[in-house]
Design an enzyme around this catalytic site. Sequence first.
Site, mmCIF file in Angstrom:
data_model
loop_
_atom_site.group_PDB
_atom_site.id
_atom_site.type_symbol
_atom_site.label_atom_id
_atom_site.label_comp_id
_atom_site.label_asym_id
_atom_site.label_seq_id
_atom_site.Cartn_x
_atom_site.Cartn_y
_atom_site.Cartn_z
ATOM 1 N N CYS A 80 -4.481 10.815 1.731
ATOM 2 C CA CYS A 80 -3.614 9.629 1.600
ATOM 3 C C CYS A 80 -2.176 9.930 1.205
ATOM 4 O O CYS A 80 -1.250 9.585 1.928
ATOM 5 C CB CYS A 80 -4.220 8.666 0.588
ATOM 6 S SG CYS A 80 -5.651 7.820 1.241
ATOM 7 N N GLY A 124 0.617 20.366 -11.800
ATOM 8 C CA GLY A 124 -0.317 21.224 -11.074
ATOM 9 C C GLY A 124 0.313 21.775 -9.813
ATOM 10 O O GLY A 124 1.540 21.881 -9.717
ATOM 11 N N LYS A 131 0.820 -1.203 0.000
ATOM 12 C CA LYS A 131 0.000 0.000 0.000
ATOM 13 C C LYS A 131 0.864 1.267 0.000
ATOM 14 O O LYS A 131 0.648 2.201 -0.779
ATOM 15 C CB LYS A 131 -0.935 -0.021 1.218
ATOM 16 C CG LYS A 131 -1.726 1.227 1.422
ATOM 17 C CD LYS A 131 -2.650 1.506 0.234
ATOM 18 C CE LYS A 131 -3.213 2.903 0.272
ATOM 19 N NZ LYS A 131 -4.407 3.064 1.018
#
Length: 433
Positions: free
Chosen positions: A263, A256, A207
């Site tokens: 997260c 950007g 993860k």
Amino acid sequence: MNICVIGTGYVGLVTGACFADFGVNVTCVDKDGEKIKKLNHGEIPIYEPGLKEIVDKNLREKRLFFTTDINESIRKSLVIFIAVGTPPRGDGRADLSYIEDVSRAIAENLNGYKVIVTKSTVPVGTGKLIEKIISEERRQGHLFDVASNPEFLREGSAVEDFMRPDRVVIGARNEQAIAILRDLYTPLYLIETPFVVTGLETSELIKYASNAFLALKISFINEIANVCEKAGADVHVVAKAMGLDRRIGPKFLHPGPGYGGSCLPKDTAALLNIAKGVNYDFKLMDAVMAVNLNQRKLMLVKIKDAVGKLKGKTIGVLGLTFKPNTDDVRESPAIDIINGLIKEGAIVRAYDPAGMKNAASLIADKAIYCKDSYEAAEGSDCLVIATEWNQFRILDMERVKSLLKRPVVVDLRNVYEPDAMRKMGFEYKSVGR
Ligand code: UDX
């Protein structure tokens, strides 16, 4: 099968509702009684497309239940998903106290074999910690297994991501636990979702490695954008050509103001800490995070370059959330940028389709909240696009021009075409073009 999901935050609620939709009996538990009461009436505390529909449907069909009774929920479940928060502590490490509390509750209520699964993002070693707590504190000698089954849900498309994931990761030490979890995910087998079955620690790390890599891609393209600006190149063409190389891939190469949300900022910091904990100096991760924060500062400089001194200037800002289709403003670059503008004496006229309520407590008092994009543009020296909501892509630019004090647009999400904007008479700045 009866399962329960402990914690009805973002991850827990989506997980519970989607498993119920797979046909499983799901009890979602939370200690916040008000929240549970609302959920039982089909009131969803978060903004997530499609979620209300599946909650309503599964409440109606009596497969989804909401309760504050953690003890009873544990006792009647074969699988227990832990989806409580692991907020960062002052030193950057994750606070595992909620996980520890839940583990104790599970130990107390262990009345037969159960699989305990971590769903929230937890540091490597948390599975082992849960095993230790339950082994030490269980009253009878019932067997249990701990597994890791990380979520990869994007806000704004979480239901879709749950129902059609790129992969499902299961980490466990025991075949029985793996078989039960595979069983739970049967509907995904039918659509040939790849399953990665591995050990606990590996699953926990997958993860972090995945989110950190996404963050790295964003910081990388933002640095390329900054070089493009100085070198007279166009970052979009660079990103497109890079993305055509299948080893690189086209996603997450959009420049950007940097990444935000609940997260990526938290997981990059946590991975750095995990590395520190095993005496590894993860230099790249440090740089990814530093580049991300610096990108926000560079956006402020870009606005300053467009309007001159900020003191006394009025700046319209469109978009407060960290990305479109959410009301989440956590770690949103727009918030930092607005606070930077206000600090330097600018007046900010802000508009966001969903995030204004959440943003208000994070923004200095002086911001003016507008009812739409045009009201934000009215009388402003410059209009900044900070989040790429669809409605900001189709603005009536003639109207915007007539409302602005000066025709200046700073487009931090590269929504508009530079040539077309200049032809319309705008002074137009974007990122890396
Ligand atoms: C992320 C991961 O994608 C998801 O798998 C994980 O489980 C949770 O974290 P989320 O935080 O909802 O999901 O948002 P995501 O769509 O990944 O965007 C994160 C941030 O990166 C946003 O601020 C977005 O604006 C920014 N971003 C994304 C870019 O600046 N450029 C890109 O090319 C992509």
